[in-house]
Design a protein around this motif. Structure first.
Motif, PDB file in Angstrom:
ATOM      1  N   SER A   1       7.714 -10.061  -1.739  1.00  0.00           N
ATOM      2  CA  SER A   1       6.324 -10.481  -1.579  1.00  0.00           C
ATOM      3  C   SER A   1       6.231 -11.928  -1.132  1.00  0.00           C
TER       4      SER A   1
ATOM      5  N   TYR B   1      -1.398 -13.288  -8.146  1.00  0.00           N
ATOM      6  CA  TYR B   1      -1.090 -12.562  -9.384  1.00  0.00           C
ATOM      7  C   TYR B   1      -0.953 -13.528 -10.559  1.00  0.00           C
TER       8      TYR B   1
ATOM      9  N   PHE C   1       5.210  -9.675 -12.164  1.00  0.00           N
ATOM     10  CA  PHE C   1       4.673  -9.330 -10.843  1.00  0.00           C
ATOM     11  C   PHE C   1       5.623  -8.383 -10.123  1.00  0.00           C
ATOM     12  N   PHE C   2       6.904  -8.716 -10.121  1.00  0.00           N
ATOM     13  CA  PHE C   2       7.867  -7.889  -9.401  1.00  0.00           C
ATOM     14  C   PHE C   2       8.160  -6.585 -10.126  1.00  0.00           C
TER      15      PHE C   2
ATOM     16  N   GLU D   1       5.985  -4.888 -11.959  1.00  0.00           N
ATOM     17  CA  GLU D   1       4.816  -4.030 -11.744  1.00  0.00           C
ATOM     18  C   GLU D   1       4.697  -3.552 -10.298  1.00  0.00           C
ATOM     19  N   ASN D   2       5.253  -4.311  -9.368  1.00  0.00           N
ATOM     20  CA  ASN D   2       5.148  -3.956  -7.946  1.00  0.00           C
ATOM     21  C   ASN D   2       6.448  -3.372  -7.399  1.00  0.00           C
ATOM     22  N   ASN D   3       7.229  -2.756  -8.289  1.00  0.00           N
ATOM     23  CA  ASN D   3       8.482  -2.099  -7.905  1.00  0.00           C
ATOM     24  C   ASN D   3       9.426  -3.010  -7.139  1.00  0.00           C
ATOM     25  N   ASN D   4       9.375  -4.286  -7.445  1.00  0.00           N
ATOM     26  CA  ASN D   4      10.263  -5.292  -6.864  1.00  0.00           C
ATOM     27  C   ASN D   4      10.189  -5.348  -5.340  1.00  0.00           C
ATOM     28  N   ILE D   5       9.035  -5.063  -4.800  1.00  0.00           N
ATOM     29  CA  ILE D   5       8.832  -5.168  -3.354  1.00  0.00           C
ATOM     30  C   ILE D   5       8.783  -6.647  -2.995  1.00  0.00           C
TER      31      ILE D   5
ATOM     32  N   SER E   1      11.871 -11.743  -4.111  1.00  0.00           N
ATOM     33  CA  SER E   1      12.002 -10.588  -4.997  1.00  0.00           C
ATOM     34  C   SER E   1      12.968 -10.970  -6.112  1.00  0.00           C
TER      35      SER E   1
ATOM     36  N   ASP F   1       0.680 -13.742  -2.328  1.00  0.00           N
ATOM     37  CA  ASP F   1       0.508 -12.608  -3.241  1.00  0.00           C
ATOM     38  C   ASP F   1       0.987 -12.959  -4.643  1.00  0.00           C
TER      39      ASP F   1
END
Length: 130
Positions: free
Chosen positions: A78, A86, A69-70, A72-76, A126, A82
């Motif tokens: 969350s 996922y 999850f992190f 794929e989401n550029n470690n934003i 994160s 969320d």
């Protein structure tokens, strides 16, 4: 060339040329798909495998999904909701609870170092991706 061609092989091809070209491609793919997390941890996106100093760490599918999850989401950072959506995308009947994510993180933290998962009160969770 626009698609990222790294080189060319001219005919006639020798076994050595093809072998060397394949080794280079494999090395490039490995480099792209290995993510460094925290101190000494690496996650292989192709194998869905977490290692520490080249030793495989046994993680569950949900822990894999948490890490991915992190990635794929550029470690934003969350929120729990969320992350839950996922991880449990394929279980629509499953109802969100904060405890499900907290429990997952607690179990993962038992397998890794304290700095692997970062918790920021205002931003959420994160990973410590290097």
């Amino acid at each position: 060339i626009n698609m990222g061609v790294e080189g060319f092989l001219q005919k006639p091809l020798s076994f050595e040329q093809v072998s060397e070209a394949l080794k280079e491609v494999c090395a490039t793919l490995e480099e792209i798909n290995i993510i460094s997390i925290a101190s000494g941890y690496k996650y292989n996106k192709l194998l869905h495998q977490l290692t520490y100093n080249n030793d495989i760490i046994d993680i569950t599918i949900n822990e894999q999904r948490f890490i991915e999850f992190f990635i794929e989401n550029n470690n934003i950072p969350s929120c729990q909701k969320d992350i839950f959506n996922y991880i449990f995308y394929d279980e629509p009947h499953k109802i969100f609870t904060a405890d499900s994510i907290k429990g997952l993180i607690k179990r993962l933290r038992k397998k890794v170092s304290d700095d692997f998962v970062i918790n920021t009160r205002t931003a959420g969770y994160s990973l410590n991706i290097n």
